[in-house]
Motif scaffolding. Structure first.
Motif, PDB file in Angstrom:
ATOM      1  N   GLU A 101      27.816  48.855  44.807  1.00  0.00           N
ATOM      2  CA  GLU A 101      28.274  49.116  46.171  1.00  0.00           C
ATOM      3  C   GLU A 101      29.437  50.112  46.217  1.00  0.00           C
ATOM      4  O   GLU A 101      29.485  50.990  47.074  1.00  0.00           O
ATOM      5  CB  GLU A 101      28.680  47.785  46.820  1.00  0.00           C
ATOM      6  N   ALA A 105      29.443  53.741  48.219  1.00  0.00           N
ATOM      7  CA  ALA A 105      30.448  54.125  49.216  1.00  0.00           C
ATOM      8  C   ALA A 105      31.182  55.397  48.781  1.00  0.00           C
ATOM      9  O   ALA A 105      31.473  56.264  49.607  1.00  0.00           O
ATOM     10  CB  ALA A 105      31.437  52.981  49.438  1.00  0.00           C
ATOM     11  N   GLU A 143      25.037  51.764  58.922  1.00  0.00           N
ATOM     12  CA  GLU A 143      26.058  50.740  58.716  1.00  0.00           C
ATOM     13  C   GLU A 143      27.014  51.144  57.592  1.00  0.00           C
ATOM     14  O   GLU A 143      28.229  50.973  57.706  1.00  0.00           O
ATOM     15  CB  GLU A 143      25.428  49.376  58.382  1.00  0.00           C
ATOM     16  N   GLN A 144      26.469  51.672  56.506  1.00  0.00           N
ATOM     17  CA  GLN A 144      27.291  52.092  55.372  1.00  0.00           C
ATOM     18  C   GLN A 144      28.155  53.303  55.741  1.00  0.00           C
ATOM     19  O   GLN A 144      29.337  53.359  55.410  1.00  0.00           O
ATOM     20  CB  GLN A 144      26.411  52.442  54.169  1.00  0.00           C
ATOM     21  N   SER A 146      29.146  54.220  58.715  1.00  0.00           N
ATOM     22  CA  SER A 146      30.141  53.767  59.678  1.00  0.00           C
ATOM     23  C   SER A 146      31.295  53.048  58.980  1.00  0.00           C
ATOM     24  O   SER A 146      32.470  53.279  59.295  1.00  0.00           O
ATOM     25  CB  SER A 146      29.462  52.836  60.682  1.00  0.00           C
ATOM     26  N   ARG A 147      30.951  52.209  58.005  1.00  0.00           N
ATOM     27  CA  ARG A 147      31.979  51.464  57.261  1.00  0.00           C
ATOM     28  C   ARG A 147      32.902  52.429  56.507  1.00  0.00           C
ATOM     29  O   ARG A 147      34.116  52.257  56.500  1.00  0.00           O
ATOM     30  CB  ARG A 147      31.290  50.502  56.284  1.00  0.00           C
ATOM     31  N   VAL A 148      32.319  53.442  55.891  1.00  0.00           N
ATOM     32  CA  VAL A 148      33.117  54.410  55.136  1.00  0.00           C
ATOM     33  C   VAL A 148      34.008  55.218  56.077  1.00  0.00           C
ATOM     34  O   VAL A 148      35.194  55.418  55.798  1.00  0.00           O
ATOM     35  CB  VAL A 148      32.206  55.346  54.301  1.00  0.00           C
ATOM     36  N   GLN A 150      35.130  54.298  58.984  1.00  0.00           N
ATOM     37  CA  GLN A 150      36.171  53.401  59.489  1.00  0.00           C
ATOM     38  C   GLN A 150      37.288  53.210  58.460  1.00  0.00           C
ATOM     39  O   GLN A 150      38.462  53.302  58.794  1.00  0.00           O
ATOM     40  CB  GLN A 150      35.560  52.061  59.868  1.00  0.00           C
ATOM     41  N   SER A 151      36.926  52.992  57.202  1.00  0.00           N
ATOM     42  CA  SER A 151      37.966  52.812  56.179  1.00  0.00           C
ATOM     43  C   SER A 151      38.717  54.113  55.950  1.00  0.00           C
ATOM     44  O   SER A 151      39.913  54.114  55.674  1.00  0.00           O
ATOM     45  CB  SER A 151      37.368  52.288  54.872  1.00  0.00           C
ATOM     46  N   GLU A 154      41.202  54.422  58.724  1.00  0.00           N
ATOM     47  CA  GLU A 154      42.308  53.486  58.489  1.00  0.00           C
ATOM     48  C   GLU A 154      43.259  54.004  57.423  1.00  0.00           C
ATOM     49  O   GLU A 154      44.459  53.864  57.531  1.00  0.00           O
ATOM     50  CB  GLU A 154      41.765  52.105  58.113  1.00  0.00           C
TER      51      GLU A 154
END
Length: 158
Positions: A101, A105, A143-144, A146-148, A150-151, A154
């Protein structure tokens, strides 16, 4: 057991030695070489016994190559494996085994960075959308991605 001809064996050995092959690819090649249905299994079994054909080895090699060389995501790799006659469950298992994983990413981050440079809130959203479309065409899941993103946002804020 059918008689395995030396001419066909030589050609199929060369075919399998060039790169890893799936059973379906080997069956098609044998059919193209004029081997009839009754003899296909004998040739395939012989190739497996001799180590020229190994479906698990093919899967691992294919997944690693498409991910690291072509920078494909899971969806595109699974689609390509299905076209090669590989069951979806086998493909998913190989992906899970070969691509951790964190590495997945990291690839998304690398491709996003290449397409967008630094994620800047001042940049127009159409540039960001273009990068997302690019990643989705490469077979990465929303989904992946979007997660990347978002992080990444941040990390930028911190």
């Amino acid at each position: 057991m059918a008689v395995l001809t030396p001419e066909i064996l030589a050609k199929i050995y060369k075919y399998c030695a060039f790169q890893e092959r799936s059973r379906a690819e080997v069956r098609k090649k044998l059919t193209d070489l004029g081997v009839f249905a009754s003899g296909l299994n004998d040739y395939v079994e012989h190739l497996e016994d001799e180590g020229f054909l190994n479906e698990a080895r093919f899967l691992r090699s294919f997944v690693r190559g498409k991910f690291s060389q072509n920078q494909w995501g899971r969806f595109k790799i699974i689609q390509a494996l299905r076209q090669k006659g590989i069951d979806t469950r086998q493909a998913e298992a190989a992906l899970e085994e070969e691509i951790p994983e964190e590495k997945y990413a990291a690839m998304i981050r690398k491709l996003l960075h290449r397409k967008m440079g630094d994620l800047d809130p001042q940049k127009p959203s159409d540039e960001r959308d273009k990068a997302i479309r690019y990643l989705m065409q490469k077979g990465f899941e929303w989904e992946q991605i979007s997660r990347v993103i978002q992080s990444w946002e941040e990390d930028e804020e911190a």
